[in-house]
Design a protein around this motif. Structure first.
Motif, PDB file in Angstrom:
ATOM      1  N   GLU A  44      -7.089  -5.040  16.147  1.00  0.00           N
ATOM      2  CA  GLU A  44      -8.449  -4.583  15.944  1.00  0.00           C
ATOM      3  C   GLU A  44      -8.455  -3.117  15.493  1.00  0.00           C
ATOM      4  O   GLU A  44      -7.515  -2.375  15.740  1.00  0.00           O
ATOM      5  CB  GLU A  44      -9.246  -4.726  17.247  1.00  0.00           C
ATOM      6  CG  GLU A  44      -9.467  -6.163  17.682  1.00  0.00           C
ATOM      7  CD  GLU A  44     -10.396  -6.264  18.864  1.00  0.00           C
ATOM      8  OE1 GLU A  44     -10.757  -7.390  19.229  1.00  0.00           O
ATOM      9  OE2 GLU A  44     -10.764  -5.219  19.441  1.00  0.00           O
ATOM     10  N   ARG A 102     -24.691   9.020  20.639  1.00  0.00           N
ATOM     11  CA  ARG A 102     -23.849   7.848  20.396  1.00  0.00           C
ATOM     12  C   ARG A 102     -22.440   8.154  20.853  1.00  0.00           C
ATOM     13  O   ARG A 102     -22.012   9.305  20.892  1.00  0.00           O
ATOM     14  CB  ARG A 102     -23.859   7.483  18.910  1.00  0.00           C
ATOM     15  CG  ARG A 102     -25.171   6.905  18.421  1.00  0.00           C
ATOM     16  CD  ARG A 102     -25.016   6.382  17.000  1.00  0.00           C
ATOM     17  NE  ARG A 102     -26.236   5.706  16.549  1.00  0.00           N
ATOM     18  CZ  ARG A 102     -26.354   5.075  15.394  1.00  0.00           C
ATOM     19  NH1 ARG A 102     -25.328   5.020  14.559  1.00  0.00           N
ATOM     20  NH2 ARG A 102     -27.484   4.497  15.057  1.00  0.00           N
ATOM     21  N   LYS A 106     -16.636   4.728  19.585  1.00  0.00           N
ATOM     22  CA  LYS A 106     -16.959   3.337  19.252  1.00  0.00           C
ATOM     23  C   LYS A 106     -17.247   3.185  17.770  1.00  0.00           C
ATOM     24  O   LYS A 106     -18.084   3.907  17.222  1.00  0.00           O
ATOM     25  CB  LYS A 106     -18.157   2.860  20.068  1.00  0.00           C
ATOM     26  CG  LYS A 106     -17.879   2.716  21.561  1.00  0.00           C
ATOM     27  CD  LYS A 106     -19.064   2.119  22.278  1.00  0.00           C
ATOM     28  CE  LYS A 106     -18.767   1.887  23.747  1.00  0.00           C
ATOM     29  NZ  LYS A 106     -19.919   1.307  24.473  1.00  0.00           N
ATOM     30  N   SER A 107     -16.613   2.230  17.133  1.00  0.00           N
ATOM     31  CA  SER A 107     -16.829   2.026  15.699  1.00  0.00           C
ATOM     32  C   SER A 107     -18.279   1.633  15.412  1.00  0.00           C
ATOM     33  O   SER A 107     -18.802   1.956  14.339  1.00  0.00           O
ATOM     34  CB  SER A 107     -15.873   0.965  15.167  1.00  0.00           C
ATOM     35  OG  SER A 107     -16.065  -0.273  15.833  1.00  0.00           O
ATOM     36  N   SER A 108     -18.930   1.005  16.362  1.00  0.00           N
ATOM     37  CA  SER A 108     -20.317   0.575  16.161  1.00  0.00           C
ATOM     38  C   SER A 108     -21.291   1.747  16.065  1.00  0.00           C
ATOM     39  O   SER A 108     -22.430   1.574  15.631  1.00  0.00           O
ATOM     40  CB  SER A 108     -20.753  -0.362  17.288  1.00  0.00           C
ATOM     41  OG  SER A 108     -20.621   0.270  18.543  1.00  0.00           O
ATOM     42  N   SER A 109     -20.851   2.943  16.463  1.00  0.00           N
ATOM     43  CA  SER A 109     -21.714   4.123  16.376  1.00  0.00           C
ATOM     44  C   SER A 109     -21.849   4.635  14.952  1.00  0.00           C
ATOM     45  O   SER A 109     -22.785   5.359  14.634  1.00  0.00           O
ATOM     46  CB  SER A 109     -21.165   5.249  17.255  1.00  0.00           C
ATOM     47  OG  SER A 109     -21.174   4.890  18.618  1.00  0.00           O
ATOM     48  N   TYR A 110     -20.923   4.269  14.101  1.00  0.00           N
ATOM     49  CA  TYR A 110     -20.813   4.877  12.779  1.00  0.00           C
ATOM     50  C   TYR A 110     -21.646   4.146  11.736  1.00  0.00           C
ATOM     51  O   TYR A 110     -21.686   2.916  11.715  1.00  0.00           O
ATOM     52  CB  TYR A 110     -19.347   4.954  12.355  1.00  0.00           C
ATOM     53  CG  TYR A 110     -18.605   5.967  13.183  1.00  0.00           C
ATOM     54  CD1 TYR A 110     -18.184   5.669  14.473  1.00  0.00           C
ATOM     55  CD2 TYR A 110     -18.363   7.252  12.701  1.00  0.00           C
ATOM     56  CE1 TYR A 110     -17.536   6.612  15.256  1.00  0.00           C
ATOM     57  CE2 TYR A 110     -17.719   8.201  13.466  1.00  0.00           C
ATOM     58  CZ  TYR A 110     -17.313   7.874  14.746  1.00  0.00           C
ATOM     59  OH  TYR A 110     -16.689   8.809  15.516  1.00  0.00           O
ATOM     60  N   GLU A 111     -22.293   4.945  10.896  1.00  0.00           N
ATOM     61  CA  GLU A 111     -23.230   4.402   9.913  1.00  0.00           C
ATOM     62  C   GLU A 111     -22.601   4.176   8.544  1.00  0.00           C
ATOM     63  O   GLU A 111     -23.026   3.277   7.806  1.00  0.00           O
ATOM     64  CB  GLU A 111     -24.413   5.370   9.766  1.00  0.00           C
ATOM     65  CG  GLU A 111     -25.205   5.542  11.062  1.00  0.00           C
ATOM     66  CD  GLU A 111     -26.159   6.706  10.996  1.00  0.00           C
ATOM     67  OE1 GLU A 111     -27.341   6.475  10.733  1.00  0.00           O
ATOM     68  OE2 GLU A 111     -25.706   7.861  11.183  1.00  0.00           O
ATOM     69  N   TRP A 113     -18.835   4.112   6.161  1.00  0.00           N
ATOM     70  CA  TRP A 113     -17.378   3.981   6.214  1.00  0.00           C
ATOM     71  C   TRP A 113     -16.773   4.104   4.831  1.00  0.00           C
ATOM     72  O   TRP A 113     -17.378   3.706   3.830  1.00  0.00           O
ATOM     73  CB  TRP A 113     -17.002   2.601   6.768  1.00  0.00           C
ATOM     74  CG  TRP A 113     -17.310   2.421   8.212  1.00  0.00           C
ATOM     75  CD1 TRP A 113     -18.519   2.092   8.754  1.00  0.00           C
ATOM     76  CD2 TRP A 113     -16.410   2.564   9.303  1.00  0.00           C
ATOM     77  NE1 TRP A 113     -18.413   2.021  10.127  1.00  0.00           N
ATOM     78  CE2 TRP A 113     -17.125   2.303  10.493  1.00  0.00           C
ATOM     79  CE3 TRP A 113     -15.048   2.880   9.400  1.00  0.00           C
ATOM     80  CZ2 TRP A 113     -16.535   2.355  11.757  1.00  0.00           C
ATOM     81  CZ3 TRP A 113     -14.465   2.929  10.658  1.00  0.00           C
ATOM     82  CH2 TRP A 113     -15.205   2.673  11.820  1.00  0.00           C
TER      83      TRP A 113
END
Length: 123
Positions: A44, A102, A106-111, A113
């Protein structure tokens, strides 16, 4: 709209150093929380490093070896990687987010990429 483009990856030997760059296109670069993640084959995506101003975070696996920094004038984020190990082999991604409160780990925090750059460390 924000765009991120990584560069600087390559094939190196264990113990070598490498500096990754991430060019930011968009507005208000200074305001974004910037981070690096990596993903090895079959694994992951994992957090590597992130910061905004004095709020700085590193994964335990890279602490003391990697340094994240930003050049505002060049709209660029850097990841200086020293004492590289075979287990650092992965595709490295830079990412950013703007909102507060945030979790930077956590990768989910990022808007936004980038598409990633390959780093291969031979032992």
């Amino acid at each position: 709209q924000v765009q991120l483009v990584e560069s600087g990856g390559g094939l190196v030997q264990a113990g070598d150093s490498l500096r990754l760059s991430c060019l930011f296109s968009g507005r208000a670069f200074r305001s974004y929380f910037v981070g690096w993640f990596r993903q090895a084959p079959g694994k992951e995506r994992e957090f590597v490093a992130a910061f905004r101003d004095s709020d700085r975070h590193y994964a335990d696996s890279v602490k003391g070896r990697f340094t994240i920094s930003r050049d505002i004038a060049k709209n660029t984020v850097y990841l200086q990687m020293n004492s590289l190990k075979a287990e650092d082999t992965a595709v490295y991604y830079c990412a950013v987010f703007l909102k507060s409160l945030r979790d930077a780990r956590k990768s989910s925090s990022y808007e936004y990429w980038g598409v990633g750059t390959q780093v291969t460390v031979s032992s």
